[in-house]
Design a protein around this motif. Sequence first.
Motif, PDB file in Angstrom:
ATOM      1  N   TYR A 230       0.869  -1.173   0.000  1.00 60.93           N
ATOM      2  CA  TYR A 230       0.000   0.000   0.000  1.00 60.93           C
ATOM      3  C   TYR A 230       0.907   1.224   0.000  1.00 60.93           C
ATOM      4  O   TYR A 230       1.788   1.356   0.847  1.00 60.93           O
ATOM      5  CB  TYR A 230      -0.897  -0.014   1.237  1.00 60.93           C
ATOM      6  CG  TYR A 230      -1.843   1.153   1.341  1.00 60.93           C
ATOM      7  CD1 TYR A 230      -2.493   1.656   0.210  1.00 60.93           C
ATOM      8  CD2 TYR A 230      -2.120   1.735   2.573  1.00 60.93           C
ATOM      9  CE1 TYR A 230      -3.372   2.718   0.302  1.00 60.93           C
ATOM     10  CE2 TYR A 230      -3.006   2.809   2.670  1.00 60.93           C
ATOM     11  CZ  TYR A 230      -3.621   3.287   1.535  1.00 60.93           C
ATOM     12  OH  TYR A 230      -4.493   4.349   1.622  1.00 60.93           O
TER      13      TYR A 230
ATOM     14  N   VAL B  44      -6.958  -3.822   0.148  1.00 63.06           N
ATOM     15  CA  VAL B  44      -6.064  -3.290   1.191  1.00 63.06           C
ATOM     16  C   VAL B  44      -6.799  -3.327   2.526  1.00 63.06           C
ATOM     17  O   VAL B  44      -7.951  -2.910   2.627  1.00 63.06           O
ATOM     18  CB  VAL B  44      -5.611  -1.856   0.880  1.00 63.06           C
ATOM     19  CG1 VAL B  44      -4.927  -1.226   2.094  1.00 63.06           C
ATOM     20  CG2 VAL B  44      -4.652  -1.859  -0.304  1.00 63.06           C
TER      21      VAL B  44
ATOM     22  N   PRO C 156      -1.641  -5.246   1.723  1.00 61.28           N
ATOM     23  CA  PRO C 156      -2.511  -6.127   0.949  1.00 61.28           C
ATOM     24  C   PRO C 156      -3.298  -7.069   1.861  1.00 61.28           C
ATOM     25  O   PRO C 156      -2.775  -7.578   2.849  1.00 61.28           O
ATOM     26  CB  PRO C 156      -1.528  -6.902   0.067  1.00 61.28           C
ATOM     27  CG  PRO C 156      -0.340  -6.003  -0.041  1.00 61.28           C
ATOM     28  CD  PRO C 156      -0.236  -5.318   1.283  1.00 61.28           C
TER      29      PRO C 156
END
Length: 260
Positions: A129, A203, A224
């Motif tokens: 992310y 996410v 993730p």
Amino acid sequence: MSKDRQGGVKAAGRTLDLFEIFARHPEPLSLSELAKLMGTPVSSTHALVKTLRARGFVYVLEDRKLLYPTRRMQVLTNQIAKNESAVELLAPILQRLQEDSDETIILGKRQDEMIVYLDVLECQRPIRYAPQPGERKPLHSSAIGKAMLSLGTDDDIRQAVSIVGQPGVTANTLTELDVLLADIQEGRERGIFITRGENVADVMGIAMVFRLGGGPVGIAIGGPMPRMIEKEQLCRDLLAAARRDIDAMCPPSNDLRRVA
């Protein structure tokens, strides 16, 4: 005073647009290219560039009449960052969280009815992310946003959500108020707040909230979904440890104190 479509001062917005464009385009640009990318008349762009040149923020490559920012903005922003004592105070804890979780760490604060990211420490995994400082996220779909909402009553939450609505940012966003209220209550009981693909698809975020400089601030671990599901308990433990570190560093009598 001319204002843009978001209610801000138009000249200020255009100045920020200019620097954001150069951040995305790593090469000098002509005046006409810059005007096109900004969506502004060449005459208005020229006036803006003239002002920035006079203040030392932009220079011209004389041989081709191309424009590029100087490093004056970098110097100023670096100094501003150094002076941001509240964020600097948390820097060692954020760094340790990033290393121990091996995921992205976010420091965020509520601004009106949005969350703004104050600092981001990315992990170095190929798939991660990767938000940016300054990004704004909805209260109802972000982990830090839920943490901030939890500080109010259910009526406070209803009022906050009613101002901007509860749109589906992703297919997993909690768009029903009763479901969101139940989720936040669950977060209050466990001391952390979770999003599962509600703000960014695939996410997962896990957040907690403190008071910093007299106001609440949130810290989140994001990554993730598959990895975060596997390490959910680890992230909870790491946030709990960070909470203890912050309480030890700045006890409740000081500006930084736990609120959840």
